[in-house]
Design an enzyme around this catalytic site. Structure first.
Site, PDB file in Angstrom:
ATOM      1  N   HIS A  34       0.825  -1.209   0.000  1.00  0.00           N
ATOM      2  CA  HIS A  34       0.000   0.000   0.000  1.00  0.00           C
ATOM      3  C   HIS A  34       0.865   1.267   0.000  1.00  0.00           C
ATOM      4  CE1 HIS A  34      -4.078   1.813   1.126  1.00  0.00           C
ATOM      5  NE2 HIS A  34      -3.254   2.842   0.966  1.00  0.00           N
ATOM      6  N   HIS A  36       1.206   4.971  -2.561  1.00  0.00           N
ATOM      7  CA  HIS A  36       0.671   5.713  -3.714  1.00  0.00           C
ATOM      8  C   HIS A  36       1.828   6.313  -4.494  1.00  0.00           C
ATOM      9  CE1 HIS A  36      -3.622   5.584  -2.426  1.00  0.00           C
ATOM     10  NE2 HIS A  36      -3.044   5.375  -1.250  1.00  0.00           N
ATOM     11  N   HIS A 220      -9.909   0.686  -0.572  1.00  0.00           N
ATOM     12  CA  HIS A 220      -9.732   1.510   0.622  1.00  0.00           C
ATOM     13  C   HIS A 220     -11.069   1.505   1.367  1.00  0.00           C
ATOM     14  CE1 HIS A 220      -6.151   3.156  -1.305  1.00  0.00           C
ATOM     15  NE2 HIS A 220      -5.904   3.941  -0.273  1.00  0.00           N
ATOM     16  N   GLU A 223     -11.058   3.181   6.646  1.00  0.00           N
ATOM     17  CA  GLU A 223      -9.926   4.051   7.011  1.00  0.00           C
ATOM     18  C   GLU A 223     -10.484   5.200   7.853  1.00  0.00           C
ATOM     19  OE1 GLU A 223      -8.057   6.146   3.764  1.00  0.00           O
ATOM     20  OE2 GLU A 223      -6.331   6.750   4.997  1.00  0.00           O
ATOM     21  N   HIS A 244      -6.266  -0.219   4.654  1.00  0.00           N
ATOM     22  CA  HIS A 244      -6.486   0.278   6.028  1.00  0.00           C
ATOM     23  C   HIS A 244      -7.418  -0.647   6.830  1.00  0.00           C
ATOM     24  CE1 HIS A 244      -4.369   3.966   4.920  1.00  0.00           C
ATOM     25  NE2 HIS A 244      -5.078   3.961   3.820  1.00  0.00           N
ATOM     26  N   ASP A 302       1.960   4.129   2.805  1.00  0.00           N
ATOM     27  CA  ASP A 302       0.914   4.975   2.224  1.00  0.00           C
ATOM     28  C   ASP A 302       1.507   6.119   1.385  1.00  0.00           C
ATOM     29  OD1 ASP A 302      -1.709   5.418   1.661  1.00  0.00           O
ATOM     30  OD2 ASP A 302      -2.269   6.258   3.600  1.00  0.00           O
TER      31      ASP A 302
HETATM   32 ZN   LIG Z   1      -3.968   4.768   0.467  1.00  0.00          ZN
END
Ligand SMILES: [Zn+2]
Length: 361
Positions: A34, A36, A220, A223, A244, A302
């Site tokens: 995970h 980005h 996702h 979260e 998450h 993340d």
């Molecule tokens: Zn994310």
């Protein structure tokens, strides 16, 4: 000699040996599921691209350090700043062929330096495309950048194309691009974005199509949103992984579902804490329960650009606050390897590799 090699290379045994010997880089043992792409680029790269494109006015601050203070988030109430920071620098990357390929290649180097042998990076090609660069070209550039990074740094990189919760009009195209580029490094589809936005029908149709085409899914959910979003990710979207997932602990039935199905949760400790998606008190973090109950989860960064974190810092946090031992950390790495969207053979090889090189955390 050439003839001998030709004969030998036909042997399945030798082929499998060649594969075993070359697939994963020795010594590296972390796996990240995970992160980005556009949240993990280097600040100096954005700065330099802006210079090259004559876009310095778009960036705040007179120096790289001042620019950095606008990007890095910490303390409470940072969600707005976090979201705003993307608006600040994404125009610099948008439509820049050289820059897009560059951030993909650099990510491989950064992950190598962080001990990762394999990672999957998520992005939405629409955020990087413009009138002169199509979403498909963006995907091609990222694939090329990852291939180059893999060759240079020995880290295997794959990508997940992401649907965005308030952009239902992009869903269909994401499925098509995932399908078209599955042999070029795209291994799955995701949904990200503001969980308070209700999903339009396009997402359900898009994911249904993805399931039918055997495209792997990570959503996702849970979260900032409720446990019911995790339930939906598992039951409706048939997600193999949940991004998450923290709030699943707030509903006993959903938590049972998580345990029963063995769905993989991509836990991002720093992100969850800094963005206020969990209690600021580390001793109340849901991952403590996940670890205790042997839930299938991994540790991830993340967005390193904003959180200034690494897989190393996330593992340190897990040992300090989640009650995880060194063995638990290795287990989380193995769970990550098992939850990758790689083909089965490569996945097994990765799992063995992670076990082998994780002996001393
Ligand atoms: Zn994310």
């Amino acid at each position: 000699m050439n003839r001998l090699i030709a004969v030998l290379s036909k042997s399945r045994k030798l082929k499998s040996f060649i594969r075993m010997a070359s697939s994963f880089k020795e010594g590296l043992c972390r796996v990240e599921l995970h992160c980005h792409l556009d949240g993990c680029c280097r600040p100096e790269t954005i700065w330099n691209i802006a210079k090259r494109r004559g876009m310095m006015d778009a960036l705040p601050g007179n120096t790289l350090e001042e620019f950095l203070t606008e990007l890095r988030v910490s303390g409470s109430g940072t969600l707005a700043k976090f979201l705003h920071s993307f608006e600040i620098y994404m125009p610099v990357l948008k439509g820049d062929r050289v820059g897009i390929k560059e951030i993909a290649t650099e990510l491989c180097q950064d992950k190598m330096n962080d001990g990762a042998v394999y990672f999957e990076a998520t992005y939405c090609p629409h955020f990087l495309s413009d009138d002169n660069l199509t979403t498909e070209e963006v995907v091609q550039l990222v694939n090329e950048g990852f291939k180059e990074g893999e060759k240079k740094f020995g880290v295997k990189a794959r990508s997940i194309l992401c649907m965005i919760r308030d952009k239902p009009e992009w869903c269909r195209e994401m499925v098509e691009l995932c399908d078209k580029y599955r042999s070029e490094g795209v291994v799955g589809i995701g949904i990200a974005g503001d969980e308070s936005v209700a999903l339009e029908i396009d997402f359900y149709q898009g994911v249904k199509e993805a399931i039918e085409r055997n495209i792997c899914r990570t959503i996702h959910a849970g979260e900032s949103g409720p446990a019911s979003n995790v339930q939906e990710a598992i039951e409706v979207f048939k997600a193999q992984r949940v991004g998450h997932g923290y709030h699943c602990v707030e509903d006993d039935n959903v938590y049972e579902l998580v345990k029963k199905t063995g769905v993989h949760l991509e836990v991002c400790p720093t992100s969850s804490n800094v963005l206020g998606n969990v209690s600021p008190d580390w001793t109340k973090h849901p991952a403590i329960r996940f670890a205790k109950d042997n839930v299938n989860f991994s540790l991830n960064t993340d967005d390193t650009l904003h959180f200034n974190n690494s897989l190393q810092t996330e593992e340190d946090i897990a040992m300090k606050y989640f009650g995880m031992s060194k063995e638990d950390i290795i287990t989380a790495r193995v769970y990550a390897a098992e939850a990758t969207f790689l083909p089965e053979g490569e996945k097994r090889e990765l799992v063995e590799h992670v076990k082998k090189f994780s002996v001393s955390v």
